[in-house]
Design a protein around this motif. Sequence first.
Motif, PDB file in Angstrom:
ATOM      1  N   VAL A 178       0.983  -1.129   0.041  1.00  0.00           N
ATOM      2  CA  VAL A 178       0.003   0.027   0.124  1.00  0.00           C
ATOM      3  C   VAL A 178       0.845   1.154   0.015  1.00  0.00           C
ATOM      4  CG1 VAL A 178      -1.778   1.357   1.453  1.00  0.00           C
ATOM      5  CG2 VAL A 178      -1.805  -1.326   1.263  1.00  0.00           C
ATOM      6  N   CYS A 179       0.434   2.170  -0.824  1.00  0.00           N
ATOM      7  CA  CYS A 179       1.494   3.356  -0.888  1.00  0.00           C
ATOM      8  C   CYS A 179       1.208   4.170   0.235  1.00  0.00           C
ATOM      9  CB  CYS A 179       0.880   4.353  -2.243  1.00  0.00           C
ATOM     10  SG  CYS A 179       1.389   5.928  -2.085  1.00  0.00           S
ATOM     11  N   SER A 180       2.221   4.770   0.680  1.00  0.00           N
ATOM     12  CA  SER A 180       2.269   5.415   2.070  1.00  0.00           C
ATOM     13  C   SER A 180       1.659   7.073   1.893  1.00  0.00           C
ATOM     14  CB  SER A 180       3.502   5.566   2.731  1.00  0.00           C
ATOM     15  OG  SER A 180       4.435   6.204   2.050  1.00  0.00           O
ATOM     16  N   GLY A 181       1.634   7.308   0.503  1.00  0.00           N
ATOM     17  CA  GLY A 181       1.130   8.593   0.087  1.00  0.00           C
ATOM     18  C   GLY A 181      -0.464   8.830   0.219  1.00  0.00           C
ATOM     19  N   CYS A 182      -0.957   7.765  -0.458  1.00  0.00           N
ATOM     20  CA  CYS A 182      -2.442   7.868  -0.714  1.00  0.00           C
ATOM     21  C   CYS A 182      -3.280   6.466  -0.147  1.00  0.00           C
ATOM     22  CB  CYS A 182      -2.675   7.858  -2.442  1.00  0.00           C
ATOM     23  SG  CYS A 182      -1.983   6.605  -2.960  1.00  0.00           S
ATOM     24  N   HIS A 183      -2.589   5.779   0.431  1.00  0.00           N
ATOM     25  CA  HIS A 183      -3.027   4.556   0.978  1.00  0.00           C
ATOM     26  C   HIS A 183      -3.901   3.738   0.161  1.00  0.00           C
ATOM     27  CE1 HIS A 183      -1.541   5.358   5.172  1.00  0.00           C
ATOM     28  NE2 HIS A 183      -1.751   6.735   4.817  1.00  0.00           N
ATOM     29  N   ASP A 242       5.230   1.620  -6.841  1.00  0.00           N
ATOM     30  CA  ASP A 242       5.287   2.506  -7.951  1.00  0.00           C
ATOM     31  C   ASP A 242       3.971   3.033  -8.109  1.00  0.00           C
ATOM     32  OD1 ASP A 242       6.078   4.109 -10.005  1.00  0.00           O
ATOM     33  OD2 ASP A 242       6.280   2.375 -11.417  1.00  0.00           O
ATOM     34  N   CYS A 243       3.456   4.107  -7.347  1.00  0.00           N
ATOM     35  CA  CYS A 243       2.302   4.525  -7.293  1.00  0.00           C
ATOM     36  C   CYS A 243       1.727   5.586  -8.576  1.00  0.00           C
ATOM     37  CB  CYS A 243       1.967   5.383  -6.037  1.00  0.00           C
ATOM     38  SG  CYS A 243       0.511   5.934  -5.788  1.00  0.00           S
ATOM     39  N   ARG A 244       0.761   5.298  -9.089  1.00  0.00           N
ATOM     40  CA  ARG A 244       0.381   6.033 -10.309  1.00  0.00           C
ATOM     41  C   ARG A 244       0.393   7.580  -9.890  1.00  0.00           C
ATOM     42  NH1 ARG A 244      -4.638   4.051 -13.204  1.00  0.00           N
ATOM     43  NH2 ARG A 244      -3.990   2.160 -14.406  1.00  0.00           N
ATOM     44  N   GLY A 245      -0.220   7.923  -8.586  1.00  0.00           N
ATOM     45  CA  GLY A 245      -0.445   9.090  -8.036  1.00  0.00           C
ATOM     46  C   GLY A 245       0.778   9.890  -7.521  1.00  0.00           C
ATOM     47  N   CYS A 246       1.575   9.218  -6.645  1.00  0.00           N
ATOM     48  CA  CYS A 246       2.681   9.661  -5.885  1.00  0.00           C
ATOM     49  C   CYS A 246       3.897   9.319  -6.535  1.00  0.00           C
ATOM     50  CB  CYS A 246       2.352   9.282  -4.621  1.00  0.00           C
ATOM     51  SG  CYS A 246       0.843   8.940  -3.930  1.00  0.00           S
ATOM     52  N   GLY A 247       3.880   8.493  -7.444  1.00  0.00           N
ATOM     53  CA  GLY A 247       5.409   8.078  -7.729  1.00  0.00           C
ATOM     54  C   GLY A 247       5.993   6.970  -7.064  1.00  0.00           C
TER      55      GLY A 247
END
Length: 415
Positions: A43-48, A82-87
């Motif tokens: 899970v991305c730590s930026g957008c969860h 590798d998050c689409r929104g946060c990189g």
Amino acid sequence: MRLISLLNQYQRFPGFVYAKARLCASSQTIEITVRPRCGSRPVCSGCHKPAPTYDHLNLRRFEFVPLWGCMVVFLYCMRRVDCRGCGVRVEAVPWGVGKHQLTKAYMLFLAHWARKLSWQETAESFRSTWDKVCQSVEYVVQWGLEHRQLGPIGAIGVDEIQYAKGHKYLTLVYQIEQQCTRLLWIGRERTVESLEQFFILIGEGLAGQIEFVCSDMWQPYLKVIRERCSQAIHILDRFHIVAKMNTALDQVRAAEARRLARDGYEPVLRKTRWCVLKRKANLTEHQRFRLRDLLRYNLQTVRAYLLKEDFQQFWDYESPSWAGKFLDEWCCQVMRSRIEPMKKIARTLRSHRALILNYFRAKKQLSSGVVEGLNNKAKLTMRKSYGFRTFHVTEIALYHALGKLPQPDVAHRFF
Ligand SMILES: [Zn+2]
């Protein structure tokens, strides 16, 4: 592997499994290796939101709640996503928070004990350090401040407290309703600007709903309250008035004791400080005799003491107009007494007459002594903590002890 099944029962994290546990005897540490569950996505730590894995970082250690006197650490290789929104970002793990070395459960655990023991004692009891206890309290307080509900606020008390050495003050604002007494806000100094900050925080909407404000006679506070809370009944707190009177009486006593010693009289005032400052009901047997003895002398201290005692009646009045009458007479009497510190008090009381009489208008709704109680608790918190040298640490310690903040949730509480 018993430990792992135990952990699986009490502290399970979705998407992760406990792989193995190892007791490192030399350092008395239980190391528990954690792995992602097969096929689970980080899970991305930026957008969860779940995102594909980018790479793996080095093994990281997270301190967990100690068991059987052993330190417990989770070992885990953090993934990056590798998050689409946060990189490219580090993943979020359910037991940890940001860059903290301690797990959420352990921080809650330490913070819980730090409210009961001093921070140093907490650190020693759980073989941790003062800094880690501080970090834990900071995390819990920050979370609580972000998640607390401020309103509605019906009554506030504004108070100042001395901190560090020298004349450094903090401004504290309490909510003082019967259902809810808590510390709302802490500011540096005790200026107009410091108290203004509080009203900026709560906004005009909430400020407009406040019905009662309790404070001492400090001019900057009076000014801000007049401007920001004009609809509220402003009360000068009984506790502050009594404290001021005691200070004046103590000045009279100290000066007179010096004068008597200089002129070669009997030291009748020696060790009488608490006899005259304490409430009559709280005197010890010995102090009561000392006081009775003292009252035979025609001393300024005795006259000032009698004036102070006389003033006690003031608080028993029901109607503001009778109380006002009493206040005027008392002040006249004091002005004729030729005792300068007491005259100063009388002048102050006269100039704040209206606010003092508001006490009788709000008496039924506000329980007196709340501000005094909170003030004592705040002082105790400061005394318990030798390490609070900076404003920031003092601030979080006070919020922690008096803020009644909500707490983050964990799967299982260890206390
Ligand atoms: Zn993201």
